[in-house]
Motif scaffolding. Sequence first.
Motif, PDB file in Angstrom:
ATOM      1  N   TYR A   1     -31.635 -58.767   7.907  1.00  0.00           N
ATOM      2  CA  TYR A   1     -30.819 -57.717   7.296  1.00  0.00           C
ATOM      3  C   TYR A   1     -31.127 -57.623   5.809  1.00  0.00           C
TER       4      TYR A   1
ATOM      5  N   VAL B   1     -21.043 -56.394  11.495  1.00  0.00           N
ATOM      6  CA  VAL B   1     -22.241 -56.289  12.326  1.00  0.00           C
ATOM      7  C   VAL B   1     -21.861 -56.337  13.802  1.00  0.00           C
TER       8      VAL B   1
ATOM      9  N   PHE C   1     -24.774 -53.815   5.547  1.00  0.00           N
ATOM     10  CA  PHE C   1     -25.838 -54.490   6.289  1.00  0.00           C
ATOM     11  C   PHE C   1     -26.782 -53.462   6.890  1.00  0.00           C
TER      12      PHE C   1
ATOM     13  N   ASN D   1     -20.289 -60.429   7.598  1.00  0.00           N
ATOM     14  CA  ASN D   1     -21.141 -60.161   8.760  1.00  0.00           C
ATOM     15  C   ASN D   1     -20.274 -60.050  10.010  1.00  0.00           C
TER      16      ASN D   1
END
Length: 162
Positions: free
Chosen positions: A129, A79, A112, A75
């Motif tokens: 997500y 992200v 994601f 992540n």
Amino acid sequence: MPRDVSLSDVKDLVGQEIGVSDWITVDQTMIDTFADATNDHQFIHTDPERAAAESPFGGTIAHGFLTLSLLSAMNYSAVPRIREQTMGLNYGFDKIRFGSPVRAGRRVRAHFTLTEARFRGASMLMVTYDVMMEIESEKKPALTATWSTIIQFDPKDRPPEA
């Protein structure tokens, strides 16, 4: 995808794949360290010779919870950060499925897709997500999951339209 976004722009990203993580190699040292941390020393994870001889995997495999725990690092690499964020918290998973074992020495990465972003209270944004972790050169994913996190921010930064 931009490396950071404003709080007011997050809702525009719902429905989009917002990032693909860097590859992570899951080697035997990582598996053994996780086994020590969780006290899960089942031979399919920690004994390469026995796992090769007695398991259907041809060698050791990562713990399912090890692959799941890698999502935090994935992540972070994939992200976009929210500029106004002061802190992030795991909220939980609605669904986790382990599709294929990750054999020692294999590389994994996660995709994601932002499926929801909603404000909660004066200073929180819950984001959800859909995550798919692929194993390099394999058809079936290591795991799929629906993951929710809470983004904490200063109430003065809340967009007026929220």
